[in-house]
Design a protein around this motif. Structure first.
Motif, PDB file in Angstrom:
ATOM      1  N   PRO A   7      32.561  46.684  45.164  1.00 37.75           N
ATOM      2  CA  PRO A   7      33.009  47.787  44.309  1.00 37.75           C
ATOM      3  C   PRO A   7      33.446  47.245  42.955  1.00 37.75           C
ATOM      4  N   SER A   8      33.791  48.146  42.029  1.00 40.63           N
ATOM      5  CA  SER A   8      34.472  47.693  40.814  1.00 40.63           C
ATOM      6  C   SER A   8      35.770  47.016  41.228  1.00 40.63           C
ATOM      7  N   LEU A   9      36.158  45.988  40.480  1.00 40.77           N
ATOM      8  CA  LEU A   9      37.339  45.199  40.849  1.00 40.77           C
ATOM      9  C   LEU A   9      38.383  45.264  39.762  1.00 40.77           C
ATOM     10  N   GLY A  10      39.634  45.362  40.180  1.00 40.17           N
ATOM     11  CA  GLY A  10      40.733  45.387  39.227  1.00 40.17           C
ATOM     12  C   GLY A  10      41.985  44.805  39.826  1.00 40.17           C
ATOM     13  N   LEU A  11      43.075  44.914  39.079  1.00 41.88           N
ATOM     14  CA  LEU A  11      44.389  44.459  39.527  1.00 41.88           C
ATOM     15  C   LEU A  11      45.351  45.625  39.537  1.00 41.88           C
ATOM     16  N   VAL A  12      46.290  45.586  40.494  1.00 42.89           N
ATOM     17  CA  VAL A  12      47.451  46.470  40.476  1.00 42.89           C
ATOM     18  C   VAL A  12      48.609  45.674  39.898  1.00 42.89           C
ATOM     19  N   LEU A 213      46.197  44.767  49.275  1.00 45.79           N
ATOM     20  CA  LEU A 213      46.924  43.502  49.206  1.00 45.79           C
ATOM     21  C   LEU A 213      45.924  42.367  49.337  1.00 45.79           C
ATOM     22  N   CYS A 214      46.151  41.285  48.593  1.00 46.01           N
ATOM     23  CA  CYS A 214      45.161  40.212  48.539  1.00 46.01           C
ATOM     24  C   CYS A 214      45.826  38.842  48.495  1.00 46.01           C
ATOM     25  N   MET A 215      45.219  37.903  49.198  1.00 50.98           N
ATOM     26  CA  MET A 215      45.579  36.497  49.086  1.00 50.98           C
ATOM     27  C   MET A 215      44.373  35.655  49.444  1.00 50.98           C
ATOM     28  N   ILE A 216      44.069  34.679  48.580  1.00 56.75           N
ATOM     29  CA  ILE A 216      42.892  33.822  48.738  1.00 56.75           C
ATOM     30  C   ILE A 216      43.347  32.386  48.945  1.00 56.75           C
ATOM     31  N   ASP A 217      42.777  31.729  49.956  1.00 59.33           N
ATOM     32  CA  ASP A 217      43.080  30.316  50.196  1.00 59.33           C
ATOM     33  C   ASP A 217      41.952  29.735  51.032  1.00 59.33           C
ATOM     34  N   ASP A 218      41.652  28.464  50.825  1.00 57.27           N
ATOM     35  CA  ASP A 218      40.642  27.823  51.666  1.00 57.27           C
ATOM     36  C   ASP A 218      41.076  27.775  53.122  1.00 57.27           C
ATOM     37  N   LEU A 227      50.741  36.172  52.595  1.00 56.05           N
ATOM     38  CA  LEU A 227      50.693  37.618  52.410  1.00 56.05           C
ATOM     39  C   LEU A 227      51.550  38.379  53.421  1.00 56.05           C
ATOM     40  N   ARG A 228      51.947  37.731  54.489  1.00 55.50           N
ATOM     41  CA  ARG A 228      52.541  38.414  55.636  1.00 55.50           C
ATOM     42  C   ARG A 228      53.804  39.203  55.279  1.00 55.50           C
ATOM     43  N   GLU A 229      54.692  38.636  54.479  1.00 58.63           N
ATOM     44  CA  GLU A 229      55.938  39.336  54.175  1.00 58.63           C
ATOM     45  C   GLU A 229      55.677  40.618  53.394  1.00 58.63           C
ATOM     46  N   LEU A 230      54.850  40.540  52.355  1.00 60.11           N
ATOM     47  CA  LEU A 230      54.542  41.732  51.563  1.00 60.11           C
ATOM     48  C   LEU A 230      53.824  42.773  52.421  1.00 60.11           C
ATOM     49  N   PHE A 231      52.876  42.340  53.218  1.00 60.84           N
ATOM     50  CA  PHE A 231      52.163  43.229  54.125  1.00 60.84           C
ATOM     51  C   PHE A 231      53.155  43.917  55.069  1.00 60.84           C
ATOM     52  N   PHE A 304      48.543  41.094  44.447  1.00 57.20           N
ATOM     53  CA  PHE A 304      48.862  39.778  44.984  1.00 57.20           C
ATOM     54  C   PHE A 304      50.357  39.651  45.255  1.00 57.20           C
ATOM     55  N   PRO A 305      50.766  38.769  46.163  1.00 58.03           N
ATOM     56  CA  PRO A 305      52.200  38.575  46.422  1.00 58.03           C
ATOM     57  C   PRO A 305      52.935  38.172  45.146  1.00 58.03           C
ATOM     58  N   PRO A 306      54.165  38.662  44.955  1.00 59.40           N
ATOM     59  CA  PRO A 306      54.872  38.421  43.687  1.00 59.40           C
ATOM     60  C   PRO A 306      55.245  36.968  43.455  1.00 59.40           C
ATOM     61  N   ASP A 307      55.293  36.156  44.518  1.00 56.02           N
ATOM     62  CA  ASP A 307      55.677  34.757  44.341  1.00 56.02           C
ATOM     63  C   ASP A 307      54.474  33.846  44.130  1.00 56.02           C
ATOM     64  N   GLN A 308      53.296  34.437  43.954  1.00 53.39           N
ATOM     65  CA  GLN A 308      52.083  33.644  43.777  1.00 53.39           C
ATOM     66  C   GLN A 308      51.631  33.681  42.316  1.00 53.39           C
ATOM     67  N   PRO A 309      50.946  32.636  41.846  1.00 51.77           N
ATOM     68  CA  PRO A 309      50.455  32.597  40.453  1.00 51.77           C
ATOM     69  C   PRO A 309      49.231  33.500  40.285  1.00 51.77           C
TER      70      PRO A 309
END
Length: 328
Positions: A7-12, A213-218, A227-231, A304-309
Motif C-alpha cells: 500500500p501507500s506508506l507513511g508515518l504516524v 505499530l511497527c518495529m524492524i530488526d534482523d 514493540l511489546r510494551e507499546l502493543f 514506531f516505539p517512542p524510545d526507538q530512533p
C-alpha cells in the motif's frame, strides 16, 4: 509512489514524539520517499494543526490530520483551520474527525451525549463550510448561526472519519471520503471493515488508511520485544472492542487485562504481535504490509516505539523492507 504488492506508506507522528523529534522523523520520511504523514491529536501531547502547518511548510509530503475529536473545537473553528492549511498547501491536506478518547474528553467535560451524532454533524458542518456555503442550525453537539468562511479552499480537502465499529463505519461510508483505522487493525479486521463500508455504499474512491505499530530488526524476537510494551498498552487499555472481537482475541485480551497491564504485557502471545502489527525482520514486515494491502488497506501509516530512533528505522524501511516486498 507505486510499489508492487504494497500500500501507500507513511508515518504516524505527534503523540509519542517531542516537537523536534517530529521534524526529524518527517525529514527522514521525505528522504526515504514515503508517501504521506499522519498526525494524531492525543491530549495533551502536541496540537494537530500547529504540527500539520509546520510539516506542510518543511516537507513536500501530504499531511493527514487523523484524527481530531469532534467536540474539542467548534466545527467552524476546525473548518477555518483546515481551510487555511488547504489554501496555503493545495492538494496536500487530509482532515480526519473521530470520537476521541473518552477519558480525555471527560477531563475537559466535552464528551457528547451522542458520539456518533457529533461526528456525523461535524463532518456535515465541515463539508458545508469548506464548500463555501453558510452553516446554520442546532446540531447534536453544536449550534451555528449563519457562519461562513471568508477564505474557503478552491478545492475542499478530503474528509476522513476515524472510526471502528459497524455503525461508525456506516457513518463513514455515508459522510466521509475515507476511513482511518486504529492501530492493531490486522488483515482480518481490515477486510471486515472494508466489507462493512462497501455494504453501506462506500465507493471505490473511499480510501482506507490503516495505522500499524511497527518495529524492524534482523532478530525477530528482538523486534517483538522492542514493540511489546507499546502493543500491550494499546491492546490492554481497552481489550474488548470491534477490532479484538472480529480478530477473535477479545476474551483472552480481557482476561490478560484483568491481571493489570504491567503484569500481563509479557504474556501477550507472539502470534498476536505478528498478526496485528508490522514487526520482525525486513521480510516479515514486507509480508505484513502486503497482507494489509490485500485485505483492503489503501495506505498504512506506521507508528514506531517512542524510545526507538525513528529516522534510522525509516531508513531501514526504505533500504530493506520495501526491496523485500519487490522481491516477493
Amino acid at each position: 509512489m507505486s510499489r508492487a504488492g504494497l500500500p501507500s506508506l507513511g508515518l504516524v507522528l505527534g503523540s509519542s514524539q517531542s516537537p523536534q523529534d517530529i521534524l526529524t522523523a518527517a525529514a527522514a520520511a521525505e528522504r526515504a520517499d514515503l508517501d504521506e504523514l499522519w498526525l494524531g491529536e492525543d491530549y495533551f501531547f502536541t496540537g494537530a494543526f500547529a504540527t500539520a502547518a509546520t510539516l506542510l511548510a518543511t516537507t513536500r509530503l501530504p499531511v493527514g490530520i487523523g484524527i481530531v475529536p469532534a467536540t474539542t473545537r467548534h466545527p467552524a473553528v476546525t473548518a477555518m483551520e483546515i481551510a487555511t492549511l488547504a489554501g496555503l498547501h493545495p492538494g496536500r491536506v487530509r482532515a480526519g474527525v473521530g470520537l476521541g478518547v473518552p477519558e480525555w474528553l471527560d477531563a475537559m467535560e466535552l464528551r457528547p451525549r451522542s458520539p456518533l451524532g457529533a461526528v456525523r454533524d461535524t463532518l456535515r458542518g465541515l463539508r458545508t463550510l469548506l464548500g463555501g456555503d453558510p452553516l446554520s442550525g442546532e446540531f447534536a453537539s453544536f449550534t451555528a448561526h449563519d457562519v461562513t468562511l471568508e477564505h474557503p479552499p478552491a478545492t475542499p480537502p478530503p474528509l476522513y472519519a476515524g472510526v471502528g465499529g459497524p455503525k461508525a463505519l456506516r457513518l463513514s461510508a455515508a459522510e466521509a471520503d475515507g476511513t482511518v483505522l486504529s492501530v492493531l487493525a490486522g488483515p482480518d479486521y481490515v477486510r471486515w471493515a472494508r466489507e462493512r463500508l462497501a455494504e453501506a455504499g462506500a465507493g471505490a474512491g473511499h480510501r482506507v488508511v490503516v495505522y500499524a505499530l511497527c518495529m524492524i530488526d534482523d532478530d525477530r524476537d528482538a523486534a517483538r520485544a522492542a514493540l511489546r510494551e507499546l502493543f500491550g498498552l494499546y491492546l490492554l487499555s481497552g481489550p474488548r472492542n470491534p477490532m479484538s472481537e472480529v480478530q477473535g482475541i477479545a476474551d483472552e485480551a480481557e482476561a490478560l487485562a484483568a491481571r493489570g497491564i504491567e503484569a500481563a504485557i509479557l504474556d501477550i502471545p507472539d502470534e498476536w504481535l505478528d498478526r496485528l502489527a508490522v514487526v520482525g525482520t525486513p521480510g516479515d514486515c514486507a509480508r505484513r504490509l502486503a497482507d494489509l494491502a490485500e485485505a483492503g488497506a489503501d495506505a498504512v501509516a506506521l507508528a514506531f516505539p517512542p524510545d526507538q530512533p525513528i529516522d534510522k528505522l525509516v531508513e531501514r524501511l526504505a533500504a530493506d523492507v520495501i526491496p523485500s516486498a519487490g522481491a516477493r
